[in-house]
Design a protein around this motif. Structure first.
Motif: not given
Ligand code: GUN
Ligand code: ZN
Length: 434
Positions: A73-75, A113-115, A119-120, A144-145
């Motif tokens: 979940h990104s948020p 962007a933070l999320f 991940l990276l 962002a992706a």
């Protein structure tokens, strides 16, 4: 054109449970992986490719395909490690309030962007993601992706009941948003759209039917949701949908089970449910860190696999407590250990790491693009240290065979071991620069 000299490990065929034989995997120590200007893997060889390549000497390090996190979940980065609740209380106390802020496109853009950078920085190059109910949250994630070239499967969350103000949509508005997002993003670059039903309790039967109609209209769409995670949740779904045979059957009845369906958890399923998943070709995203943290239960991976159901592995942050796929897999091993010897087999490093790379790619029908160190596939790659300190260094030194070495790495490593991440051949993370 870069050439990386490292220890190469990947998983072309599905390993059998309980088999630690190195024949089950592809181990090419001290090899060169060549990446072309098109961002694809150009070749793998033992010999030095020569000075026309930009040669990276990474000998003594591990090079693997980037991890695929099939449910996150990104948020919810700010929701991780919230104290003292099980699923339904956790949603209302911590998660829904955090998601409300993503109505603001600026919050959604900064958060996405933070999320994705996180991940990276944990070695995950592809993910199946829940943003929020707000259209802007999906827009921001896809934007962002795209900037990072990442493979993302996502969609605006559907929820038209049993959620607080500011987090509900309605059937007609949600359908409009989905159609618009599908047109704008599905198949654009490396983005794919997933019809995203949060879970059965937060969608009316009319909304579930709308979601099913979207899936029927375009079989290239994905579907993501949660199923049978927590016992109180399962009981509640039984009350809300008394005519359905089971929780899973609510989704089956709405036309939401198909070969591109990703269902998170699936702890409290029975044999008929597993047969239905197998029949549909749908996959379960096993989320061990989340299942332990929220006290949801122990997912029986061997029984699910024995029913022919594809199983991938997912962090489920913020129910999960880390984006690290090694930590997630380590929790997965411990969950299977708790199930006991009678339930099947111990989770080998081969089964676990295959599921988090090649297995997930295939289950998502992306095996032609990601998950292997194979010429023609996109160069989504991670370079790892085998150890970063004296303790795991000692464990590596005494490992007697390849499985023992990789299993110890999987159990003891995390994002601190990540040296570099490439997405489609472009470097997107470097530890010493972070
Ligand atoms: N079920 C419905 N929503 C959620 C969520 O955000 N996280 C988890 N783990 N389960 C859910
Ligand atoms: Zn989830």
């Amino acid at each position: 054109m870069i050439a990386i000299h490292a220890d190469l490990l990947d998983f072309p065929s599905a390993p059998h449970w309980g088999v630690t034989d190195p024949q089950a995997v592809r181990w090419r120590p001290d090899h060169w992986l060549l990446v072309g200007d098109d961002g694809r893997i150009a070749g793998v060889q033992a010999a030095d490719p020569g000075p026309e390549w930009i040669r990276e000497d990474q000998r003594g390090r591990l090079l693997m395909p980037g991890f695929v996190d099939t449910h996150v979940h990104s948020p919810q980065l700010g929701v991780m490690a919230s104290f003292g609740t099980e699923l339904l209380d956790w949603l209302h106390t911590y998660t829904f309030p955090a998601e409300r802020a993503w109505a603001d496109p600026a919050v959604a853009a900064a958060g996405s962007a933070l999320f994705l950078d996180a991940l990276l920085a944990h070695g995950t190059t592809a993910a199946v993601v829940f943003p929020t109910v707000h259209k802007a949250s999906a827009e921001a994630l896809f934007e962002a992706a795209s900037e990072r070239g990442m493979r993302i499967v996502a969609g605006k969350v559907l929820m038209d009941r049993h959620a607080p103000d500011g987090l509900r949509d309605d059937v007609a508005g949600a359908e409009r948003d989905c159609v618009d997002l599908i047109q704008r993003w599905h198949g654009r670059g490396r983005n794919a759209y997933a019809v995203t039903v949060r879970f059965a309790p937060t969608s009316t039967p009319a909304q579930l039917a709308m979601a099913g109609a979207l899936c029927r209209a375009d079989p290239t769409l994905y579907l993501q949701t949660h199923v049978a995670e927590n016992r109180d949740e399962v009981r509640w779904v039984g009350e809300l949908f008394p005519r359905s045979r089971s929780y899973l059957d609510v989704y089956a009845g709405a036309g939401l089970l198909h070969a591109r369906s990703v269902l998170a958890h699936g702890i409290w399923l029975d044999a008929a449910d597993r047969a239905a998943l197998h029949e549909a070709g749908a996959q379960i995203a096993f989320c061990p860190s989340s299942n332990l943290f929220l006290g949801s239960g122990l997912f029986d991976w061997p029984a699910t696999a024995a029913a022919g159901v594809q199983v991938s592995v997912a962090s489920d942050v913020g129910g999960g407590t880390s984006l690290s796929m090694q930590r997630t897999l380590a929790d997965g091993y411990k969950v299977q250990a708790l199930l006991g010897k009678d339930s099947g087999h111990d989770l080998t490093a081969w089964v676990a790491l295959h599921a988090a790379t090649r297995g997930a790619a295939q289950a998502l029908q992306l095996g032609h693009e990601i998950g292997l160190l194979e010429p023609g596939l996109l160069a989504d790659l991670c370079l790892w240290d085998w150890s970063v300190g004296p303790v795991d260094g000692q464990r590596q030194r005494v490992a007697r065979d390849l499985h023992e070495k990789v299993f110890a790495w999987m159990l003891l490593s995390d994002e601190r071991h990540l040296v570099r991440t490439w997405v489609a051949g472009r470097q997107r993370y470097e530890r010493d620069r972070a």
